[in-house]
Design a protein around this motif. Structure first.
Motif, PDB file in Angstrom:
ATOM      1  N   PHE A   6       0.667  -1.323   0.075  1.00  0.00           N
ATOM      2  CA  PHE A   6      -0.027   0.033   0.114  1.00  0.00           C
ATOM      3  C   PHE A   6       0.726   1.237   0.182  1.00  0.00           C
ATOM      4  O   PHE A   6       0.436   2.242  -0.538  1.00  0.00           O
ATOM      5  CB  PHE A   6      -0.981  -0.140   1.239  1.00  0.00           C
ATOM      6  CG  PHE A   6      -2.080  -0.600   1.030  1.00  0.00           C
ATOM      7  CD1 PHE A   6      -2.962  -0.351  -0.145  1.00  0.00           C
ATOM      8  CD2 PHE A   6      -2.743  -1.847   1.653  1.00  0.00           C
ATOM      9  CE1 PHE A   6      -4.089  -0.934  -0.225  1.00  0.00           C
ATOM     10  CE2 PHE A   6      -3.838  -2.422   1.415  1.00  0.00           C
ATOM     11  CZ  PHE A   6      -4.392  -2.202   0.452  1.00  0.00           C
ATOM     12  N   GLY A   9       1.952   1.680  -3.454  1.00  0.00           N
ATOM     13  CA  GLY A   9       0.778   2.213  -4.222  1.00  0.00           C
ATOM     14  C   GLY A   9       0.461   3.879  -3.969  1.00  0.00           C
ATOM     15  O   GLY A   9       0.328   4.646  -4.932  1.00  0.00           O
ATOM     16  N   CYS A  10       0.777   4.034  -2.721  1.00  0.00           N
ATOM     17  CA  CYS A  10       0.529   5.677  -2.431  1.00  0.00           C
ATOM     18  C   CYS A  10       1.686   6.532  -2.982  1.00  0.00           C
ATOM     19  O   CYS A  10       1.337   7.564  -3.318  1.00  0.00           O
ATOM     20  CB  CYS A  10       0.382   5.614  -0.893  1.00  0.00           C
ATOM     21  SG  CYS A  10      -0.818   5.149  -0.007  1.00  0.00           S
ATOM     22  N   GLY A  13       0.902   6.716  -6.574  1.00  0.00           N
ATOM     23  CA  GLY A  13      -0.409   7.627  -6.867  1.00  0.00           C
ATOM     24  C   GLY A  13       0.186   9.131  -6.601  1.00  0.00           C
ATOM     25  O   GLY A  13      -0.596   9.940  -7.211  1.00  0.00           O
ATOM     26  N   LEU A  36      -6.002   8.509  -5.367  1.00  0.00           N
ATOM     27  CA  LEU A  36      -6.995   7.478  -4.885  1.00  0.00           C
ATOM     28  C   LEU A  36      -6.900   6.290  -5.914  1.00  0.00           C
ATOM     29  O   LEU A  36      -6.890   5.180  -5.386  1.00  0.00           O
ATOM     30  CB  LEU A  36      -8.089   7.944  -4.454  1.00  0.00           C
ATOM     31  CG  LEU A  36      -8.267   8.833  -3.076  1.00  0.00           C
ATOM     32  CD1 LEU A  36      -9.581   9.254  -2.847  1.00  0.00           C
ATOM     33  CD2 LEU A  36      -7.624   8.533  -1.875  1.00  0.00           C
ATOM     34  N   SER A  37      -7.231   6.571  -6.896  1.00  0.00           N
ATOM     35  CA  SER A  37      -7.307   5.435  -7.960  1.00  0.00           C
ATOM     36  C   SER A  37      -6.214   4.651  -8.296  1.00  0.00           C
ATOM     37  O   SER A  37      -6.174   3.231  -7.968  1.00  0.00           O
ATOM     38  CB  SER A  37      -7.891   5.999  -9.344  1.00  0.00           C
ATOM     39  OG  SER A  37      -9.165   6.788  -9.047  1.00  0.00           O
ATOM     40  N   SER A  39      -3.376   4.694  -6.159  1.00  0.00           N
ATOM     41  CA  SER A  39      -2.995   4.005  -4.927  1.00  0.00           C
ATOM     42  C   SER A  39      -3.610   2.696  -4.579  1.00  0.00           C
ATOM     43  O   SER A  39      -3.139   1.724  -4.186  1.00  0.00           O
ATOM     44  CB  SER A  39      -2.889   4.989  -3.828  1.00  0.00           C
ATOM     45  OG  SER A  39      -3.916   5.353  -3.584  1.00  0.00           O
ATOM     46  N   LEU A  40      -4.878   2.802  -4.813  1.00  0.00           N
ATOM     47  CA  LEU A  40      -5.707   1.600  -4.473  1.00  0.00           C
ATOM     48  C   LEU A  40      -5.655   0.517  -5.381  1.00  0.00           C
ATOM     49  O   LEU A  40      -5.393  -0.641  -5.120  1.00  0.00           O
ATOM     50  CB  LEU A  40      -7.190   1.958  -4.299  1.00  0.00           C
ATOM     51  CG  LEU A  40      -7.676   2.737  -3.052  1.00  0.00           C
ATOM     52  CD1 LEU A  40      -8.948   3.017  -3.002  1.00  0.00           C
ATOM     53  CD2 LEU A  40      -7.212   2.130  -1.978  1.00  0.00           C
ATOM     54  N   ILE A  41      -5.620   0.843  -6.743  1.00  0.00           N
ATOM     55  CA  ILE A  41      -5.398  -0.268  -7.679  1.00  0.00           C
ATOM     56  C   ILE A  41      -4.001  -0.758  -7.586  1.00  0.00           C
ATOM     57  O   ILE A  41      -3.853  -2.130  -7.483  1.00  0.00           O
ATOM     58  CB  ILE A  41      -5.777   0.412  -9.088  1.00  0.00           C
ATOM     59  CG1 ILE A  41      -7.063   0.564  -9.304  1.00  0.00           C
ATOM     60  CG2 ILE A  41      -5.231  -0.655 -10.233  1.00  0.00           C
ATOM     61  CD1 ILE A  41      -7.352   1.626 -10.499  1.00  0.00           C
ATOM     62  N   GLY A  43      -1.871  -0.873  -4.952  1.00  0.00           N
ATOM     63  CA  GLY A  43      -1.709  -1.702  -3.624  1.00  0.00           C
ATOM     64  C   GLY A  43      -2.470  -2.875  -3.793  1.00  0.00           C
ATOM     65  O   GLY A  43      -1.965  -3.914  -3.591  1.00  0.00           O
ATOM     66  N   MET A  44      -3.675  -2.796  -4.251  1.00  0.00           N
ATOM     67  CA  MET A  44      -4.582  -4.271  -4.237  1.00  0.00           C
ATOM     68  C   MET A  44      -4.076  -5.187  -5.239  1.00  0.00           C
ATOM     69  O   MET A  44      -4.155  -6.176  -5.010  1.00  0.00           O
ATOM     70  CB  MET A  44      -6.066  -3.769  -4.507  1.00  0.00           C
ATOM     71  CG  MET A  44      -6.724  -2.930  -3.233  1.00  0.00           C
ATOM     72  SD  MET A  44      -6.467  -3.947  -1.572  1.00  0.00           S
ATOM     73  CE  MET A  44      -7.559  -5.462  -2.183  1.00  0.00           C
TER      74      MET A  44
END
Length: 63
Positions: A6, A9-10, A13, A36-37, A39-41, A43-44
């Motif tokens: 995460f 990803g941050c 992002g 937000l898009s 970092s979440l994509i 990270g996940m």
């Protein structure tokens, strides 16, 4: 490991949002949405790819 994914990803992002805001003249709200898009994509995706590569079955353990 999930927290590191995460964080990666941050960071990605943040770079995308700053480049979009400064380089492509996006609004702050659009850059925040991009942050937000991404970092979440990212990270996940990293977490799910790691779980898929482990190949562990989620089964109950008899105690």
């Amino acid at each position: 490991m999930a927290i590191f994914y995460f964080l990666i990803g941050c960071m990605m992002g943040l770079v995308c949002a700053v480049v979009g805001w400064l380089g492509f003249d996006m609004s702050i709200l659009a850059a925040f949405g991009l942050y937000l898009s991404v970092s979440l994509i990212v990270g996940m995706t990293l977490i799910l790819s790691t779980l898929h590569m482990l190949g562990h079955e989620c089964t109950e353990v008899d105690a």
